[in-house]
Design a protein around this motif. Sequence first.
Motif: not given
Length: 549
Positions: A286-289, A291-293, A490-492, A516-518
Amino acid sequence: MGDMMPVTETTLIDAGVASGLLDAETLPTLRLQARRERIRLLEAVTRAGRFPEAALYQALAQQRGMPFLLPKDLVAVQELLQKLPANVLQRRPMLPVRRDGQYLLAVGDPDDHLSTEIAERSTGERMRPALTAPEALRAALRRQRGGGAPAVASLQSGELDATGMLDTIMKDAYLRRATDLHFEPEQYAVRVRERVDGHLLEYPRPLTLQEGEAVITRIKVLASLDIAEQRMPQDGSMSYRIAQWDTPPVDVRVATAPTRWGERVTMRLLGQGTTGLGLEQLGMPPLVLGPFREAISRPYGIILVTGPTGSGKSTTLYAALRELDADDMNILTVEDPIEQVVPGISQVQISTKVSFASALRSFLRHDPDVILVGEVRDLETAETAMKAAMTGHLVLATLHTNDAIGAVTRLADIGVPHYLIGATLIGVMAQRLVRRLCHQCRERYTPNADERERLAGTLGPVPEALSLYRAVGCPACVGTGFAGRTGLYEGLWVDRAYGELIATGAREDALREAAGEHYYTLWQDSRTKVLGGTVPLAEVERQVPADAR
């Protein structure tokens, strides 16, 4: 002492039902289907369940409480094999194997007690019968008795034609959901291997040189390659439909290359199980999905997906394109080659006349909303893509780097100005593909101190009462312990402040610190999936380097 009787279809199918591989209710329908299509019931059953015949032998072994041997376990104890009379082996294939300090005798029929008696008499050793798929057993015998020399003369020579042989191999590839097929000429035979879930498996029956040559020629004809040319690499493509089977045709990319013993061929079977996947099914956390969406719904900017070859980057991008409304937007892609056809989208294939950069430049005159760039390899492509992102287009692209932050420095290394990266980059995703544990047979265990420490990594201690899962192997996963693959992500995500930091040309360690949290790391996702029992620790460790933890 007559020849041994092969295991009957009924015995195998009953074992399959008992182990839950197939449903007894579906049998009458499959029977009708088999009759109508004039194929064996066994073929209809394996096709419907999409598992190879070997899975039924494993189910039978389980039912009879016998050990089951996979092709890779069939390594003969040579001094015992030498003692078995050759004329007996011809009629009753068997192979003495050593496992966990005891001798096992690999046989293809659980009721064949005579073979064990003969083997014990000939060798003077006690042996426990173990079941294996007959095809794999015969192949192992041919390999290990003849030392690979001309003794490999095909058992059914003259029966199979090239078309039939290729069809048999393609059927096996379909049942195992293989992504690639390799035909590799050796001195006395042509070795065939299939890539399943990222790992190469030996096809049970090696081809003789004549058979191999015939099959390779057949593939070249189908892929419209020049048959006479054997000294130069060629590549082509085709759509392959399995004869007599009511399954959709497979798109295949074919590449040939001249080797020491002849021409080798690699077939890439496209879209095996990945066509039509949405972002939800990829295993994105969810933490990548989330922001990716959010990123792909932005009007402009560039999103990069990075990772090594075969890590599922294209699958992710195709899934993203499917989420966008193709009726409402003009979506253009430039790829090398086009791997999946997405309706409602214009897809352009790279060729000697069209490069990534030239296609991109022409795209800007076609009023695009979204542009997908198959791969950013050079400065020209990178700059054109970045400028498109700056002038109000959403650009999705792939890049070869190890992690998300590495993508920023990689673009700078190619020569893209820092200000351009900082101004256009919305986010970077890095990914890997790992094998998923088979849920029917995975086994709980308590990790030791060393494993706990490795799991802790930089993320701190793991819970006290922790149990992890490991692979076992059952009929459903054909003894591998794994079923399919899932992604590690992994997401940045770049906000204005972070973009400004990139624009100043900050070094990689400074970027890492400021993220950080990004920044949701590959190791965070890996650890979550290991603790959740989706993947085993060892599988993740092969893909995520220690310094990335």
